[in-house]
Design a protein around this motif. Structure first.
Motif: not given
Length: 991
Positions: A691-701, A707-718
């Motif tokens: 999985g990845v750092d959802t919504c991004g690690f660096g910078g400001n989301s 919204s888009r990223w929380m939904q996408l990562s919901a279908f990643f294993p981690f």
């Protein structure tokens, strides 16, 4: 200049009004530590020699033009391969090392889908053997016990001496050349190996990670394999190294000619595809150059130990690669598939408690809370800050969350603080015990190698010496975890900085330990004067004033930083081969390393392991072997349980111990898109827990991206949200729109947890993949060769996320429709119609909606969601029966206790559906007492007149049929399964 705290307050979600419907909460603000009184490692301490990569160097010599190659002598054929001696075909070129005069060639047909080609020096002495031959204790060789005869193998190997030695691997069935060095020369030196293979035009190669790039690699890319603490820089060498690729080639049935995705304009043509895999078992720094019609492989040492996997499917290769070469993926505990929340900047237990409470307040499932390096005492492993993260308060907090069936995972870094010998208060028992155990890497003279990382001057565990020579690093590491676990009840471990990173060149701490603790040679995010000014795209459209202020601050900083800087003429450092010796700190061939000099931001190549091996030969294995050591440690901490480990640096085989997260990405749309090819690549590498750092690690989301990223990562294993100190908070409960989007996607994820867990069980059993590329499941559609904006979760669930800022629709293809595949919309259960093969369809995807489709022909077990996975596992079952065009479907479910390394009881349930019935057949001894509550049959073309369970007619009130949707819904079945849904076989039929 805008102050940091004012800057954060301006941009804090829920206060700035970014969303328009924000939830007002107090943002978490990092503690600002004053480091002015602490010695700071000079910035130039992490600057090495000015190296120009050879691929960019106009003075670089092309070895293909000056080296003689080799001639094969004494070739002997055997029933399972061939052997030969190779001798230089002319005067040595010694272009980037010392030529090896005599080599041996061994070709082995190891299994019915795999061959091995080994080329290594003929005369190996004890002193230099590990320069060339990779010890199997560190990276096992694929099992060759089931050798097969050449005549029965689907691949064949031929060789030639015209004009110099070359070899060719061909698929017998199609006569297609998979790999050939013909037309090039083999270069084999003590610090440089090069071999070249031609490739067809517009080839489709995948893998060769870790890299931030599209899934299909393209034909203009240099892949550098050298572990580096870089961040997610596009196309650079970053954390991990996986020297394997898949090569997919498409043929027309009628003509047998090659038709590649780039040229496949006729979507109605009938194609077949063949995929083969190539793995180079070599851990040295490498460079793979992809050009329009060739692949060039260069490595700074080791041997040629190539494995060719026949396939011909991608699935066949990944299974064989994992079974034979790198090991099957670690089985995960069930709870690890829940949602994880982290932030660098959670400053104490109270803040963590507030975060946990806020998830509960907004009814968002939270499985695990993580801590970054904030919890550490002076950034030291195995010690908590006594004020902010005391053991006493931690015990109360962890007791609370464990009582809620929640979990805790802390970070552990890869370097160990070396205490100040003149300051008794700076004592660090973990270091002292490590010294006593001979656990640390040394300088060539035997003194401790001392670099610099977060806590100051540090030493580094010697995993290579522990594995090869029995030094004490692994036992010491396990003992430290056992000691620490008695103070903090963690549930898993997060390994970071494991490339391994050092913030200075060489043993910069030697003689300087009296300065410890020291500050890194750069400002940390969140420290005064170091603003984080990375914004989401188009941020200034809704935040013009704040953006202007920030831009002014950045300009002021930039002006100050550049004052007095003068330009100079660039001079590059180049070396030439030294007869009879290796220049390991600055090898004559300069790879395209992101940090340049191999010793920059890393251990120096001449850092020495117990037994005499040097870092030059094993650098890429530090992250791999720390995962091994941590796995062994957690087996002792959690006796009988599966260790849960997420690591940053990986190598081929790391998946048998740990999962991986995608590293330090940014809160930018491009990184959300790149997470998909990253995940698909790690499916190839045998690391499905990704999985990845959802919504991004660096910078400001902001609310849209998150919204888009929380939904996408919901279908990643981690599934983890994590960001950096100094950036604004981005917990999903901070925006109303993100709350809504998150709950919607999490509801689907939790329903699918039994399906996902079964996918992991299958991966652990036979090496099958969890996240899949469309082209793998539909290999006869060339137009899918580039598809990496959609993906499959297993074979049954397709996800088509919106990855474009400001968009409300997304284009997607529906593979297989030309051959009768039926896709159903998750949300309305209706079949997708009117779609042509390869056609891009515009799909509605308003903010908060992620398109998800189910593939006909699958039975998917589901379980009602709850706030944690443990609670969900106690809920009733459901079944989604997704019929194909012939009215059939099949599926599987795996059950166990969700945590045991070797479960005492397991059960597999096989499902099969026909036009008129559904059957469940359990096999095993694990007893799940939850009843079956409902079943939904999608694609049933006629209304039943009656429905029977095990021959008994069900009351009409328990089911209904929608002719409009071709949907049969059965509910209220709980009482019919009072002993549990899978306690025995059953049959549901309809007439």
């Amino acid at each position: 200049m805008v102050s940091l705290l004012l800057y954060m307050a301006i941009l804090a979600p829920g206060i700035s009004g970014n969303d328009g419907q924000s939830t007002v909460l107090k943002p978490t603000s990092p503690t600002i530590h004053n480091h002015e009184s602490v010695f700071t490692v000079p910035p130039d301490a992490d600057i090495g020699m000015n190296i120009l990569p050879n691929i960019n160097d106009p003075e670089a010599v092309d070895p293909q033009k000056v080296c003689p190659g080799y001639i094969a002598l004494g070739v002997k054929s055997t029933t399972t391969g061939l052997t030969a001696n190779l001798a230089l075909a002319g005067p040595a070129c010694n272009v980037y090392g010392n030529d090896i005069d005599y080599l041996t060639l061994v070709v082995g047909f190891q299994a019915d889908d795999r061959i091995n080609i080994q080329i290594q020096p003929r005369y190996l002495g004890r002193e230099n053997e590990t320069w060339f031959v990779l010890p199997e204790a560190l990276v096992p060789r694929p099992d060759d016990s089931s050798r097969v005869t050449e005549s029965s193998h689907p691949l064949e190997v031929s060789w030639s001496n015209e004009p110099s030695f070359s070899f060719t691997v061909t698929r017998k069935e199609t006569k297609n050349v998979l790999f050939t060095t013909k037309g090039s020369v083999l270069v084999y030196e003590d610090q440089f190996i090069e071999f070249v293979s031609s490739l067809p035009d517009n080839y489709n190669l995948y893998g060769l990670g870790e890299v931030m790039h599209g899934f299909r690699l393209g034909n203009n890319l240099t892949r550098t394999l050298y572990a580096a603490d870089v961040g997610d820089v596009i196309d650079a060498n970053i954390y991990g190294n996986h020297p394997i690729y898949l090569d997919t080639r498409y043929f027309t049935n009628e003509k047998g000619g090659l038709v590649y995705a780039a040229n496949a304009t006729d979507k109605t043509a009938k194609y077949v595809s063949y995929t083969h895999g190539v793995f180079l078992r070599n851990v040295h720094a490498q460079e793979i150059i992809l050009q329009p019609s060739s692949i060039t492989w260069r490595t700074l040492g080791g041997s040629i130990d190539l494995y060719f996997y026949n396939g011909p499917s991608a699935e066949g290769i990944t299974k064989s690669y994992q079974r034979s070469a790198v090991g099957l993926p670690a089985m995960q505990q069930y709870w690890t598939l829940g949602f994880h929340q982290c932030r660098w900047g959670y400053e104490n237990w109270t803040v963590l408690n507030d975060v946990v409470d806020n998830f509960a307040k907004f009814e968002i499932p939270l499985e695990t809370i993580w801590t970054d390096i904030d919890y550490m005492k002076g950034y030291r492993d195995f010690e908590n800050d006594p004020e902010r993260f005391s053991y006493e308060e931690g015990a109360r907090f962890l007791s609370k969350i464990h009582g809620n069936n929640q979990h805790y995972v802390p970070i552990v870094d890869s370097a160990i603080y070396a205490p100040n010998p003149e300051d008794a208060a700076d004592a660090y028992p973990s270091f002292d015990r490590g010294v006593e155990a001979n656990a640390f890497v040394m300088n060539p003279d035997g003194s401790p190698y001392i670099g610099a990382v977060w806590p100051g001057y540090t030493v580094f565990p010697d995993w290579v010496g522990a594995v090869l020579n029995g030094s004490g690093a692994i036992d010491w590491w396990a003992d430290e975890f056992i000691r620490w676990s008695k103070k903090i009840a963690f549930d898993g471990i997060w390994i970071d900085m494991s490339e391994v990173a050092s913030f200075c060149v060489g043993s910069c701490g030697s003689g300087n330990l009296t300065l410890n603790p020291v500050h890194p040679p750069f400002q940390l995010p969140g420290e005064p004067g170091n603003l984080v000014l990375i914004y989401p795209e188009n941020f200034n459209k809704t935040n013009a004033t704040e953006a202007a202020s920030a831009a002014s601050a950045l300009a002021a900083q930039t002006q100050t930083a550049t004052t007095g800087v003068t330009s100079t003429t660039t001079a590059y450092y180049r070396t030439t081969p030294t007869p009879g010796a290796r220049n390991i700190n600055w090898p004559p061939y300069a790879i395209n390393n992101y940090h340049g000099d191999l010793g920059v931001h890393a251990l120096s190549p001449n850092a020495t392991h117990h037994g005499g091996a040097v870092e030059y030969d094993f650098h890429n294995l530090f992250g791999h072997q720390i995962l091994n050591a941590t796995y062994q440690a957690l087996l002792k901490v959690f006796s009988g349980k599966r260790p849960f480990i997420i690591g940053r640096s990986t190598f081929a085989g790391s998946g048998k111990w740990a999962g991986h997260w995608g590293g330090d990405n940014e809160s930018l749309w491009v990184f959300m898109f790149l997470s998909i090819p990253q995940a698909l690549s790690f499916s190839i590498f045998g690391i499905p827990m990704f999985g990845v750092d959802t919504c991004g690690f660096g910078g400001n989301s902001n609310y849209e991206l998150c919204s888009r990223w929380m939904q996408l990562s919901a279908f990643f294993p981690f599934y983890r949200n994590h960001n950096s100190i100094g950036s604004i908070s981005q917990e999903p409960y901070l925006w109303d729109s993100v709350i809504t989007a998150t709950k919607k996607a999490m509801h689907i994820r939790f329903l699918l947890l039994p399906y996902m867990y079964t996918l992991f069980a299958l991966a652990n059993k036979d090496g099958s993949t969890v996240m899949r590329a469309l082209s793998w499941e539909f290999p006869n559609e060339p137009w899918l060769a580039n598809a990496d904006r959609q993906f499959l979760l297993g074979g049954a669930v397709m996800v088509t996320p919106c990855l474009v800022q400001g968009a409300s629709t997304v284009d997607g293809v529906f593979p297989g429709v030309g051959n009768g595949t039926v896709w159903y919309d998750w949300y309305n259960s209706t079949a997708v119609t009117g779609v042509q093969p390869g056609q891009n369809i515009t799909i509605d995807a308003p903010l908060g909606h992620i398109p998800v489709y189910l593939r006909g022909g699958n039975v998917i077990p589901v379980q009602e969601p709850a706030m944690t996975t443990a609670d969900s596992r106690n809920n009733p079952w459901g079944l989604l029966v997704v019929l194909d065009k012939g009215g059939a479907a099949a599926g599987i479910l795996y059950l166990d206790d969700g945590e045991s390394l070797t479960p005492n009881a397991t059960t597999w349930v096989n499902f099969s559906a026909t036009i008129g019935s559904l059957t469940a057949r359990p096999h095993g001894n694990y007893m799940d007492k939850n009843p079956l509550a409902y079943a939904t049959v999608l694609g049933l073309s006629h209304a039943p007149s009656k429905i029977l369970l095990n021959g008994e007619v069900l009351d009409a009130s328990l089911w209904k049929y929608s002719k409009e949707k071709n949907l049969l819904s059965l509910g209220g079945l709980n009482t019919r399964f009072s002993k549990g849904a899978w306690s025995s076989s059953w049959n549901l039929s309809w007439e």
